[in-house]
Design a protein around this motif. Structure first.
Motif, short mmCIF file in Angstrom:
data_model
loop_
_atom_site.label_atom_id
_atom_site.label_comp_id
_atom_site.label_asym_id
_atom_site.label_seq_id
_atom_site.Cartn_x
_atom_site.Cartn_y
_atom_site.Cartn_z
N HIS A 55 0.84 -1.20 0.00
CA HIS A 55 0.00 0.00 0.00
C HIS A 55 0.88 1.26 0.00
O HIS A 55 0.60 2.23 -0.71
CB HIS A 55 -0.91 0.01 1.22
CG HIS A 55 -2.17 -0.77 1.03
ND1 HIS A 55 -3.05 -1.04 2.06
CD2 HIS A 55 -2.72 -1.33 -0.07
CE1 HIS A 55 -4.07 -1.72 1.58
NE2 HIS A 55 -3.90 -1.92 0.30
N ALA A 56 1.93 1.23 0.81
CA ALA A 56 2.82 2.39 0.88
C ALA A 56 3.49 2.65 -0.46
O ALA A 56 3.87 3.78 -0.77
CB ALA A 56 3.87 2.17 1.96
N ALA A 57 3.65 1.58 -1.26
CA ALA A 57 4.26 1.73 -2.58
C ALA A 57 3.25 2.20 -3.63
O ALA A 57 3.63 2.41 -4.79
CB ALA A 57 4.89 0.41 -3.01
N GLY A 58 1.98 2.32 -3.24
CA GLY A 58 0.99 2.87 -4.14
C GLY A 58 0.05 1.88 -4.79
O GLY A 58 -0.77 2.25 -5.63
N LEU A 59 0.15 0.59 -4.44
CA LEU A 59 -0.73 -0.40 -5.04
C LEU A 59 -1.98 -0.60 -4.20
O LEU A 59 -1.94 -0.49 -2.97
CB LEU A 59 -0.02 -1.75 -5.20
CG LEU A 59 0.77 -1.94 -6.49
CD1 LEU A 59 2.02 -1.09 -6.47
CD2 LEU A 59 1.13 -3.41 -6.67
N ARG A 60 -3.07 -0.93 -4.86
CA ARG A 60 -4.33 -1.22 -4.18
C ARG A 60 -5.03 -2.38 -4.88
O ARG A 60 -4.71 -2.74 -6.01
CB ARG A 60 -5.27 0.01 -4.20
CG ARG A 60 -4.82 1.19 -3.35
CD ARG A 60 -4.92 0.87 -1.87
NE ARG A 60 -4.67 2.03 -1.02
CZ ARG A 60 -3.47 2.44 -0.66
NH1 ARG A 60 -2.41 1.82 -1.13
NH2 ARG A 60 -3.34 3.48 0.14
N GLY A 61 -6.00 -2.94 -4.21
CA GLY A 61 -6.88 -3.93 -4.80
C GLY A 61 -6.18 -5.20 -5.25
O GLY A 61 -5.25 -5.69 -4.60
#
Length: 208
Positions: A122-128
């Motif tokens: 999540h901190a790296a910008g990925l979701r779902g």
């Protein structure tokens, strides 16, 4: 000096040592009592019967597997650090991990590691689904690598050995490659290189 009063944690610590060294099949109440220098009845008083003791060891193993702390400054470094810690824990206690698996608690055991990976992804910008894909890929890479390592460690002595097989001709006239493949593999290095490449590619694709 008078003996310090025995505690439940003392019993579980000693039982863990015996299982790690010899496997659960050699864990008996008599051996455990001898290890602790106490009576068998005292063991029963603290942990119940042998099955209750094994259940307690499994539960503690599940809890201890949750203490994975990510380290590093970049998302890739931190995800790789979780993977390395998970591999280290799995390799350090194979008998206990097998007991967890036999009791159907493997997924619960892996949950804290998954949660640590989710936080970093999540901190790296990925979701779902894309974030879930990274978490699963890292977990499968760790487990698969540990299984391969254990299989190599248990395999009979190879003849011819890897060092006897590789030559510059076989390596497409790449003598440096032949020399490298003739040397024993460094499992830790292979693991870090493969996980770093996997995580770097997945997170890099997300950033792109």
């Amino acid at each position: 000096m008078p003996r310090v009063q025995l505690t439940r944690e003392d019993v579980l610590d000693a039982a863990t040592r015996l299982v790690v060294q010899h496997g659960p099949q050699d864990l008996t109440m008599r051996k455990l009592a001898a290890e602790l220098g106490t009576a068998v009845t005292s063991i029963y008083w603290h942990v119940g019967n042998r099955e209750s003791l094994l259940d307690a060891l499994v539960e503690r193993t599940v809890q201890e597997m949750g203490a994975l702390v990510p380290r590093g400054r970049t998302p890739v470094d931190r995800v790789v650090s979780v993977a390395r810690a998970l591999r280290r824990e799995l390799r350090a206690r194979p008998h206990l991990i097998a007991m967890v698996h036999e009791r159907g608690l493997t997924e619960r055991m892996f949950l804290p590691a998954q949660q640590a990976l989710v936080h970093e992804v999540h901190a790296a910008g990925l979701r779902g689904a894309r974030a879930a894909g990274v978490v699963r890929a890292v977990q499968f890479q760790v487990v698969g690598h540990v299984l391969v390592e254990r299989n190599r460690e248990r395999s009979p002595v190879q003849s011819p050995a890897e060092a006897d097989l590789w030559s510059p001709d076989l390596a497409e006239h790449d003598p440096a490659l032949a020399r490298a493949l003739a040397r024993p593999a460094d499992p830790e290095r292979v693991f870090v290189v493969s996980v770093r490449a996997l995580v770097g590619a997945l997170l890099g694709a997300a950033a792109g």
